[in-house]
Design a protein around this motif. Structure first.
Motif, PDB file in Angstrom:
ATOM      1  N   TYR A 114       0.854  -1.190   0.000  1.00 37.99           N
ATOM      2  CA  TYR A 114       0.000   0.000   0.000  1.00 37.99           C
ATOM      3  C   TYR A 114       0.893   1.245   0.000  1.00 37.99           C
ATOM      4  CZ  TYR A 114      -3.253  -3.578   1.726  1.00 37.99           C
ATOM      5  OH  TYR A 114      -4.004  -4.722   1.886  1.00 37.99           O
ATOM      6  N   PRO A 115       1.348   1.703  -1.155  1.00 34.07           N
ATOM      7  CA  PRO A 115       2.318   2.811  -1.192  1.00 34.07           C
ATOM      8  C   PRO A 115       1.782   4.133  -0.653  1.00 34.07           C
ATOM      9  CG  PRO A 115       1.585   2.209  -3.409  1.00 34.07           C
ATOM     10  CD  PRO A 115       1.083   1.147  -2.490  1.00 34.07           C
ATOM     11  N   HIS A 116       0.465   4.247  -0.448  1.00 38.85           N
ATOM     12  CA  HIS A 116      -0.098   5.456   0.165  1.00 38.85           C
ATOM     13  C   HIS A 116       0.023   5.420   1.683  1.00 38.85           C
ATOM     14  CE1 HIS A 116      -3.247   2.462   0.289  1.00 38.85           C
ATOM     15  NE2 HIS A 116      -3.967   3.208   1.107  1.00 38.85           N
ATOM     16  N   PHE A 117       0.514   4.321   2.242  1.00 32.33           N
ATOM     17  CA  PHE A 117       0.804   4.195   3.674  1.00 32.33           C
ATOM     18  C   PHE A 117       2.181   4.826   3.890  1.00 32.33           C
ATOM     19  CE2 PHE A 117       1.738   0.810   7.170  1.00 32.33           C
ATOM     20  CZ  PHE A 117       1.595   1.765   8.147  1.00 32.33           C
ATOM     21  N   LEU A 118       2.207   6.124   4.177  1.00 35.08           N
ATOM     22  CA  LEU A 118       3.450   6.890   4.121  1.00 35.08           C
ATOM     23  C   LEU A 118       4.325   6.722   5.351  1.00 35.08           C
ATOM     24  CD1 LEU A 118       2.428  10.300   2.488  1.00 35.08           C
ATOM     25  CD2 LEU A 118       3.191   8.179   1.405  1.00 35.08           C
ATOM     26  N   THR A 119       3.706   6.563   6.516  1.00 34.89           N
ATOM     27  CA  THR A 119       4.517   6.501   7.728  1.00 34.89           C
ATOM     28  C   THR A 119       3.694   5.897   8.845  1.00 34.89           C
ATOM     29  OG1 THR A 119       6.048   7.769   9.120  1.00 34.89           O
ATOM     30  CG2 THR A 119       3.914   8.782   8.660  1.00 34.89           C
ATOM     31  N   GLN A 120       4.352   5.626   9.958  1.00 32.96           N
ATOM     32  CA  GLN A 120       3.651   5.063  11.101  1.00 32.96           C
ATOM     33  C   GLN A 120       4.453   5.301  12.370  1.00 32.96           C
ATOM     34  OE1 GLN A 120       4.250   0.526  10.178  1.00 32.96           O
ATOM     35  NE2 GLN A 120       4.239   0.863  12.382  1.00 32.96           N
ATOM     36  N   GLU A 121       3.753   5.151  13.479  1.00 32.61           N
ATOM     37  CA  GLU A 121       4.404   5.272  14.775  1.00 32.61           C
ATOM     38  C   GLU A 121       4.974   3.901  15.140  1.00 32.61           C
ATOM     39  OE1 GLU A 121       3.323   7.950  18.673  1.00 32.61           O
ATOM     40  OE2 GLU A 121       1.901   6.409  18.067  1.00 32.61           O
ATOM     41  N   GLY A 122       4.570   3.331  16.285  1.00 34.55           N
ATOM     42  CA  GLY A 122       5.258   2.137  16.728  1.00 34.55           C
ATOM     43  C   GLY A 122       6.700   2.466  17.060  1.00 34.55           C
ATOM     44  N   VAL A 123       6.888   3.654  17.637  1.00 29.51           N
ATOM     45  CA  VAL A 123       8.214   4.119  18.023  1.00 29.51           C
ATOM     46  C   VAL A 123       8.052   5.085  19.189  1.00 29.51           C
ATOM     47  CG1 VAL A 123       8.177   6.068  16.396  1.00 29.51           C
ATOM     48  CG2 VAL A 123      10.371   5.180  17.198  1.00 29.51           C
TER      49      VAL A 123
ATOM     50  N   GLY B 205      11.167  -0.076   8.585  1.00 30.30           N
ATOM     51  CA  GLY B 205      10.358   0.824   7.785  1.00 30.30           C
ATOM     52  C   GLY B 205      10.264   2.187   8.426  1.00 30.30           C
ATOM     53  N   PRO B 206       9.418   3.069   7.880  1.00 30.26           N
ATOM     54  CA  PRO B 206       9.385   4.471   8.319  1.00 30.26           C
ATOM     55  C   PRO B 206       8.963   4.625   9.774  1.00 30.26           C
ATOM     56  CG  PRO B 206       7.514   3.969   6.909  1.00 30.26           C
ATOM     57  CD  PRO B 206       8.431   2.793   6.823  1.00 30.26           C
ATOM     58  N   ILE B 207       9.451   5.702  10.394  1.00 31.65           N
ATOM     59  CA  ILE B 207       9.091   6.002  11.780  1.00 31.65           C
ATOM     60  C   ILE B 207       8.551   7.431  11.859  1.00 31.65           C
ATOM     61  CG2 ILE B 207      10.690   4.384  12.856  1.00 31.65           C
ATOM     62  CD1 ILE B 207      12.587   6.670  13.418  1.00 31.65           C
ATOM     63  N   ASP B 208       7.353   7.553  12.399  1.00 30.12           N
ATOM     64  CA  ASP B 208       6.781   8.876  12.628  1.00 30.12           C
ATOM     65  C   ASP B 208       7.225   9.338  14.018  1.00 30.12           C
ATOM     66  OD1 ASP B 208       5.408  11.187  12.277  1.00 30.12           O
ATOM     67  OD2 ASP B 208       3.422  10.341  12.583  1.00 30.12           O
TER      68      ASP B 208
ATOM     69  N   PHE C  57      15.803  15.161  10.388  1.00 28.67           N
ATOM     70  CA  PHE C  57      15.087  15.233   9.121  1.00 28.67           C
ATOM     71  C   PHE C  57      15.828  14.503   8.001  1.00 28.67           C
ATOM     72  CE2 PHE C  57      13.139  18.669  11.493  1.00 28.67           C
ATOM     73  CZ  PHE C  57      11.801  18.546  11.143  1.00 28.67           C
ATOM     74  N   VAL C  58      17.099  14.208   8.215  1.00 27.93           N
ATOM     75  CA  VAL C  58      17.866  13.412   7.264  1.00 27.93           C
ATOM     76  C   VAL C  58      17.956  11.961   7.724  1.00 27.93           C
ATOM     77  CG1 VAL C  58      20.095  13.143   6.090  1.00 27.93           C
ATOM     78  CG2 VAL C  58      19.219  15.427   6.609  1.00 27.93           C
ATOM     79  N   VAL C  59      18.186  11.754   8.995  1.00 25.18           N
ATOM     80  CA  VAL C  59      18.454  10.403   9.518  1.00 25.18           C
ATOM     81  C   VAL C  59      17.191   9.554   9.593  1.00 25.18           C
ATOM     82  CG1 VAL C  59      19.231   9.121  11.561  1.00 25.18           C
ATOM     83  CG2 VAL C  59      20.509  11.132  10.777  1.00 25.18           C
ATOM     84  N   TYR C  60      16.063  10.135   9.976  1.00 24.54           N
ATOM     85  CA  TYR C  60      14.848   9.353  10.213  1.00 24.54           C
ATOM     86  C   TYR C  60      14.025   9.219   8.935  1.00 24.54           C
ATOM     87  CZ  TYR C  60      15.662   9.721  15.268  1.00 24.54           C
ATOM     88  OH  TYR C  60      16.186   9.631  16.531  1.00 24.54           O
ATOM     89  N   ASP C  61      13.654   7.981   8.617  1.00 25.36           N
ATOM     90  CA  ASP C  61      12.816   7.698   7.453  1.00 25.36           C
ATOM     91  C   ASP C  61      11.364   8.031   7.743  1.00 25.36           C
ATOM     92  OD1 ASP C  61      14.774   6.602   5.772  1.00 25.36           O
ATOM     93  OD2 ASP C  61      14.584   4.632   6.686  1.00 25.36           O
ATOM     94  N   SER C  62      10.768   8.866   6.911  1.00 29.57           N
ATOM     95  CA  SER C  62       9.327   9.105   6.973  1.00 29.57           C
ATOM     96  C   SER C  62       8.928   9.907   5.740  1.00 29.57           C
ATOM     97  CB  SER C  62       8.924   9.868   8.245  1.00 29.57           C
ATOM     98  OG  SER C  62       7.522  10.009   8.322  1.00 29.57           O
ATOM     99  N   ALA C  63       8.085   9.316   4.901  1.00 32.96           N
ATOM    100  CA  ALA C  63       7.641  10.017   3.698  1.00 32.96           C
ATOM    101  C   ALA C  63       6.632  11.111   4.016  1.00 32.96           C
ATOM    102  CB  ALA C  63       7.046   9.022   2.706  1.00 32.96           C
ATOM    103  N   LEU C  64       6.078  11.090   5.234  1.00 31.81           N
ATOM    104  CA  LEU C  64       5.329  12.225   5.770  1.00 31.81           C
ATOM    105  C   LEU C  64       6.091  12.669   7.006  1.00 31.81           C
ATOM    106  CD1 LEU C  64       2.714  14.021   5.682  1.00 31.81           C
ATOM    107  CD2 LEU C  64       1.810  12.457   7.425  1.00 31.81           C
ATOM    108  N   GLN C  65       6.804  13.779   6.914  1.00 33.41           N
ATOM    109  CA  GLN C  65       7.670  14.216   8.009  1.00 33.41           C
ATOM    110  C   GLN C  65       7.037  15.397   8.738  1.00 33.41           C
ATOM    111  OE1 GLN C  65       9.742  13.027  10.133  1.00 33.41           O
ATOM    112  NE2 GLN C  65      11.506  12.745   8.776  1.00 33.41           N
ATOM    113  N   MET C  66       6.957  15.269  10.065  1.00 29.46           N
ATOM    114  CA  MET C  66       6.315  16.292  10.886  1.00 29.46           C
ATOM    115  C   MET C  66       7.273  17.435  11.244  1.00 29.46           C
ATOM    116  SD  MET C  66       3.228  15.056  11.682  1.00 29.46           S
ATOM    117  CE  MET C  66       2.479  13.480  11.255  1.00 29.46           C
TER     118      MET C  66
END
Length: 673
Positions: free
Chosen positions: A459-468, A496-499, A535-544
């Motif tokens: 699901y490529p529209h699943f940009l990011t998630q917590e679980g962190v 995978g990405p971390i919000d 903002f460089v080190v952490y992966d997240s395609a939706l970055q807060m």
């Protein structure tokens, strides 16, 4: 088929049977070897890297309807081998993912009266190993339960590991990845994915994880219970009939024509911890997406209200900042000034909003002081998209109606929260939600979420998630340390990405933090340099951007503002991308420091973060292309809230020196000239 091909196939089958019940597959580069054995003790496997055993002989099998399958010798039926190659695109650490593998499928049947058939599929990649169980369509199974797996990861030595021991099945999958010796992991522990371990051979590092979880629960790692080194897989029990989490069954399955399959059980392998950080193996093992048109999926950065407690400057009104129309127009003005793609409206915007499964909510009826049509009109006029927060069960009660309505309104994405479980029912909910949001062109950010397991490919529209355990913990605890921040890229983030929600611009020292900790306009106990580096080190395609427009302004005034009034470093946050074409981990170690290099187009960005120790780094630039690059460097200044900015022209033959303060960091923007 020609006679020669028939003869070759027959020889392959005979060789497999004659080899004392052991079947082998190796990675394309031949460094990784997997051997699966079927003997009187049952099914087992072992993994070696460069001839060194990294997983010693380990059990395989399933417990189906309370009876074990695989704990004694099975009847061998057949095997087949293949070479495979996955090539796909992601929004995240690497745009183009290419993973090659060699695979073997082994077919067995039980020797008891049930004679149940089970296939073991093993893949060997250059960066790891994956195996799964497939129960093919068979008359002996129709509706059945799986209580657990017999899957074990036995260690040949007392590895130094890093794990998140949560100890219970109901949780938000947030916490510290603490160092632990393998010999200290106990049977009553519940270690989350991933469990990361150093083998002691050079810097070789492995991580245990899972991918492609569907119609099945998430898993945990527990101590073996027999005193041996290593861990066993523990499945999350179903919650629907036993809310206390003590339901015996983990899986309720119905046989289909395609059979029933388990998730992939994964051993990621790297020569350094950073090799796992730049790997996309977990995503590669995810089910390929069925979406044909992904043009509506737009990663980016977003202004956010909840972390800073809705703090903006409002003029010409008696309203106080909060959940009201004027507040969100102020966030839109801030986002528009910086060119941010989105704002996120968090909890409380609709009637009956709650953090729990409280009935009576209406997720398509905004509260009276939230004029959603006006907010959306104003945002569109400023070229800013809008995301909204939802509690998962309140959304579930109105899901299709809500998502259809949001698409009509022009909502770009939803942040769904508080699932806080990984049982089969919640896994099914993830797939239901992500399938339906794709139908209505709504992007997704999941909070209270179990760890990533390849869904970003499906699901490529699943940009990011917590679980962190991210920046929110600064509001109520002292747990977010610099050590924690530089542990995450080598542990949780490899999946995978971390919000994490970076962007905290109110800085203090660890010593001063306890007196300054607060919920509104909170502080962080790391430097401005580390804030930028996230903002460089952490992966997240939706970055807060977690902090308030007030905090990002030197005058703490209303936006828009000229750049001369921006806080130091905000210009970098404005320009840094949220997705990357390429990622390389140049230096670092778990809990110590990290230097990440990310490419976007022809330009590169460096992010460096350290723990509580000051650090001087020399970074070779040999990853750069040919020609000259204009380097702009932001690094720690004289205090936790200041930066030193410099510029230089450089090439791939040169190095850059960075001075990181305690709990500090630095960033470098390298623009191709």
């Amino acid at each position: 088929m020609t006679a020669i091909r028939l003869l070759s196939a027959a020889c392959l089958l005979v060789a497999g049977v004659a080899n004392a019940g052991t079947y082998n597959v190796q990675s394309p580069n031949a460094r990784i070897q997997v051997a699966v054995t079927n003997d009187a003790k049952g099914l087992s496997y072992a993994v070696t890297l460069d001839g060194n055993q990294v997983i010693s002989q380990s059990a395989l099998g399933l417990v189906i309807d309370d009876v074990s399958l695989g704990n004694n010798e099975l009847a061998f039926l057949d095997n087949s081998k293949e070479k495979g190659k996955d090539s796909f695109e992601l929004f995240g650490r690497t745009k183009k993912v290419v993973e090659q593998y060699n695979s073997i499928t082994l077919k067995f049947a039980g020797n008891d009266e049930r004679k149940l058939k089970v296939n073991i599929v093993v893949r060997a990649y250059d960066d790891g190993v994956a195996l799964r169980y497939v129960l093919p369509n068979q008359s002996g199974l129709n509706q059945f339960t799986i209580q657990n797996e017999l899957t074990r990861f036995a260690f040949p030595n007392n590895y130094n590991c890093y794990g998140l021991n949560l100890g219970k099945f109901t949780n938000s999958h947030e916490g510290e990845f603490d160092p632990i010796k393998a010999s200290s992991i106990r049977e009553h522990n519940l270690y989350d994915n991933p469990l990361v371990c150093k083998t002691g051979v050079g810097q070789t590092t492995l991580a245990l994880a899972e991918s492609d979880v569907r119609d099945y629960p998430g898993s945990w790692f527990i101590g073996r219970g027999d005193g041996g080194l290593g861990v066993d897989v523990k499945l999350t029990p179903r919650f629907d009939s036993r809310p206390d989490g003590l339901e015996k069954a983990a899986v309720r399955a119905t046989m289909s024509a395609s059979g029933v399959k388990s998730p992939w059980r994964v051993v990621m392998l790297g020569d350094t911890p950073g090799a796992l950080t730049q790997s996309s193996l977990i995503a590669a093992l995810g089910e390929p997406t069925k979406l044909k048109d992904t043009r509506w999926i737009k990663p980016g950065k977003t202004a956010w209200d909840w972390w800073n407690d809705n703090q903006v400057v409002l003029e010409n009104t008696t309203l106080k900042p909060g959940m009201n129309t004027e507040t969100y127009k102020a966030y839109i003005d801030f986002a528009a000034t910086l060119g941010l793609e989105y704002i996120l409206i968090d909890a409380g915007w609709h009637e009956g909003a709650a953090w729990t499964n409280t009935p009576g909510a209406n997720v398509i009826k905004p509260i009276a002081v939230m004029d959603m049509p006006e907010i959306l009109r104003y945002a569109k006029s400023k070229n800013v998209g809008v995301w909204v927060w939802l509690q998962w069960k309140q959304l579930d009660w109105q899901m299709e109606e809500a998502l259809s309505t949001y698409e009509q309104w022009g909502i770009k994405g939803i942040k769904v929260d508080f699932m806080d479980r990984s049982d089969q029912e919640i896994v099914d909910y993830y797939h239901k939600l992500l399938s339906m949001t794709a139908k209505y062109h709504i992007m997704v950010d999941l909070h209270g979420a179990y760890p990533p397991n390849g869904l970003v490919r499906t699901y490529p529209h699943f940009l990011t998630q917590e679980g962190v355990m991210g920046a929110e913990y600064n509001k109520w605890s002292e747990r977010v340390t610099a050590t924690h921040n530089v542990t995450l890229p080598f542990t949780r983030m490899i999946l995978g990405p971390i919000d994490y929600t970076p962007g905290g611009f109110r800085h203090t020292t660890a010593a001063e933090f306890p007196q300054l900790r607060r919920n509104t306009l909170p502080f962080v106990k790391t430097t401005r340099g580390q804030a930028l580096a996230m903002f460089v080190v952490y992966d997240s395609a939706l970055q807060m951007l977690a902090d308030s427009p007030i905090t990002y302004s030197k005058t703490q005034g209303k936006w828009p503002q000229p750049q001369s009034e921006w806080e130091d470093g905000l210009e970098f946050v404005k320009d840094v991308p949220s997705t990357w074409d390429e990622t390389r981990i140049l230096q670092g170690d778990i809990g110590e420091f990290i230097v990440s290099a990310r490419r976007n187009g022809n330009d590169w960005y460096l992010g460096a973060m350290t723990n509580e120790s000051m650090r001087a780094l020399t970074i070779p630039l040999d990853f750069l292309g040919k020609g000259f690059y204009q380097a702009t460097i932001w690094q720690d200044g004289k205090s936790v809230s200041t930066l030193t900015k410099s510029e230089m022209t450089t090439t791939a033959k040169q190095t850059i020196n960075l001075q990181l303060a305690s709990a500090g960091g630095a960033v470098v923007m390298l623009k191709k000239k």
